[in-house]
Scaffold this motif. Structure first.
Motif, PDB file in Angstrom:
ATOM      1  N   LEU A   9      -5.616   5.555   0.304  1.00  0.00           N
ATOM      2  CA  LEU A   9      -5.621   4.277  -0.409  1.00  0.00           C
ATOM      3  C   LEU A   9      -6.316   3.193   0.410  1.00  0.00           C
ATOM      4  O   LEU A   9      -7.106   2.411  -0.133  1.00  0.00           O
ATOM      5  CB  LEU A   9      -4.187   3.849  -0.753  1.00  0.00           C
ATOM      6  CG  LEU A   9      -4.043   2.528  -1.505  1.00  0.00           C
ATOM      7  CD1 LEU A   9      -4.795   2.564  -2.832  1.00  0.00           C
ATOM      8  CD2 LEU A   9      -2.584   2.196  -1.713  1.00  0.00           C
ATOM      9  N   ILE A  10      -6.048   3.151   1.702  1.00  0.00           N
ATOM     10  CA  ILE A  10      -6.717   2.178   2.576  1.00  0.00           C
ATOM     11  C   ILE A  10      -8.232   2.387   2.514  1.00  0.00           C
ATOM     12  O   ILE A  10      -8.998   1.425   2.381  1.00  0.00           O
ATOM     13  CB  ILE A  10      -6.200   2.291   4.023  1.00  0.00           C
ATOM     14  CG1 ILE A  10      -4.767   1.759   4.116  1.00  0.00           C
ATOM     15  CG2 ILE A  10      -7.123   1.559   5.003  1.00  0.00           C
ATOM     16  CD1 ILE A  10      -4.073   2.087   5.431  1.00  0.00           C
ATOM     17  N   ASN A  11      -8.672   3.630   2.598  1.00  0.00           N
ATOM     18  CA  ASN A  11     -10.107   3.920   2.519  1.00  0.00           C
ATOM     19  C   ASN A  11     -10.685   3.476   1.177  1.00  0.00           C
ATOM     20  O   ASN A  11     -11.785   2.917   1.126  1.00  0.00           O
ATOM     21  CB  ASN A  11     -10.389   5.398   2.760  1.00  0.00           C
ATOM     22  CG  ASN A  11     -10.257   5.780   4.211  1.00  0.00           C
ATOM     23  OD1 ASN A  11     -10.328   4.947   5.111  1.00  0.00           O
ATOM     24  ND2 ASN A  11     -10.024   7.055   4.465  1.00  0.00           N
ATOM     25  N   SER A  19     -16.390  10.692  -0.920  1.00  0.00           N
ATOM     26  CA  SER A  19     -15.253  11.153  -1.709  1.00  0.00           C
ATOM     27  C   SER A  19     -15.691  11.519  -3.123  1.00  0.00           C
ATOM     28  O   SER A  19     -16.805  11.209  -3.552  1.00  0.00           O
ATOM     29  CB  SER A  19     -14.187  10.061  -1.778  1.00  0.00           C
ATOM     30  OG  SER A  19     -14.674   8.959  -2.535  1.00  0.00           O
ATOM     31  N   GLU A  20     -14.815  12.187  -3.854  1.00  0.00           N
ATOM     32  CA  GLU A  20     -15.133  12.556  -5.238  1.00  0.00           C
ATOM     33  C   GLU A  20     -15.373  11.330  -6.097  1.00  0.00           C
ATOM     34  O   GLU A  20     -16.268  11.334  -6.949  1.00  0.00           O
ATOM     35  CB  GLU A  20     -14.013  13.415  -5.830  1.00  0.00           C
ATOM     36  CG  GLU A  20     -14.018  14.821  -5.274  1.00  0.00           C
ATOM     37  CD  GLU A  20     -13.047  15.720  -5.988  1.00  0.00           C
ATOM     38  OE1 GLU A  20     -12.908  15.597  -7.220  1.00  0.00           O
ATOM     39  OE2 GLU A  20     -12.438  16.557  -5.306  1.00  0.00           O
ATOM     40  N   GLN A  52       0.836  -1.196   0.000  1.00  0.00           N
ATOM     41  CA  GLN A  52       0.000   0.000   0.000  1.00  0.00           C
ATOM     42  C   GLN A  52       0.870   1.246   0.000  1.00  0.00           C
ATOM     43  O   GLN A  52       0.575   2.214  -0.695  1.00  0.00           O
ATOM     44  CB  GLN A  52      -0.929   0.012   1.206  1.00  0.00           C
ATOM     45  CG  GLN A  52      -2.065  -0.969   1.105  1.00  0.00           C
ATOM     46  CD  GLN A  52      -2.909  -0.989   2.355  1.00  0.00           C
ATOM     47  OE1 GLN A  52      -2.435  -0.703   3.449  1.00  0.00           O
ATOM     48  NE2 GLN A  52      -4.169  -1.356   2.194  1.00  0.00           N
ATOM     49  N   GLU A  53       1.925   1.216   0.769  1.00  0.00           N
ATOM     50  CA  GLU A  53       2.818   2.372   0.846  1.00  0.00           C
ATOM     51  C   GLU A  53       3.431   2.688  -0.513  1.00  0.00           C
ATOM     52  O   GLU A  53       3.477   3.845  -0.935  1.00  0.00           O
ATOM     53  CB  GLU A  53       3.912   2.106   1.878  1.00  0.00           C
ATOM     54  CG  GLU A  53       4.783   3.320   2.150  1.00  0.00           C
ATOM     55  CD  GLU A  53       5.767   3.076   3.285  1.00  0.00           C
ATOM     56  OE1 GLU A  53       6.898   3.538   3.148  1.00  0.00           O
ATOM     57  OE2 GLU A  53       5.378   2.437   4.275  1.00  0.00           O
ATOM     58  N   ALA A  54       3.893   1.655  -1.219  1.00  0.00           N
ATOM     59  CA  ALA A  54       4.520   1.864  -2.529  1.00  0.00           C
ATOM     60  C   ALA A  54       3.508   2.402  -3.541  1.00  0.00           C
ATOM     61  O   ALA A  54       3.819   3.318  -4.320  1.00  0.00           O
ATOM     62  CB  ALA A  54       5.141   0.567  -3.037  1.00  0.00           C
TER      63      ALA A  54
END
Length: 99
Positions: A47-49, A58-59, A33-35
Motif C-alpha cells: 500500500l505504501i508503494n 507492478s501489475e 495505512q494499516e487498517a
C-alpha cells in the motif's frame, strides 16, 4: 430532493496519480495505512508503494501502461454519495431547476 447525484471523480492516467487518489481517499475516510491494507488484504508495504507511486513494475502499472497505449484513463469515483454542505445542496437544487 435533488435528482442529480453528486459524484466526486478523478481521472487516472498513471500509477503516481492512482497512488495519490488512493491516499487522498484513505485520508478522507480516516483510515490508517494499516487498517486499509488489512481491509484490502494487501501488505502495508504494498500500500505504501502504491500511495507513493512506486511500483512501476507492478501489475497495476502494466494495466495503466496498456490503458495509456489505448489513449484511455481510469476514473475513480466514490461508491457512496458524499455528505454535501448546505451551499453545495442549494447549488445543485438551482442547477436541477435550470435543467
Amino acid at each position: 430532493m435533488c435528482k442529480y447525484r453528486y459524484i466526486m471523480a478523478r481521472s487516472i492516467d498513471s500509477v503516481p496519480r492512482l497512488g495519490t487518489a488512493i491516499r487522498d481517499a484513505r485520508a478522507r475516510s480516516g483510515m490508517t495505512q494499516e487498517a486499509l491494507a488489512h481491509a484490502a488484504g494487501v501488505s502495508r508495504r504494498w500500500l505504501i508503494n502504491l500511495e507513493t507511486g512506486r511500483g512501476e513494475r507492478s501489475e497495476i502499472a502494466m494495466v495503466m501502461a496498456t490503458a495509456r497505449a489505448l489513449g484511455l484513463s481510469l476514473v475513480l469515483a466514490s461508491a457512496s454519495e458524499p455528505e454535501l454542505t448546505d451551499t453545495e445542496r442549494e447549488l445543485l437544487e438551482l442547477y436541477a431547476e435550470d435543467g
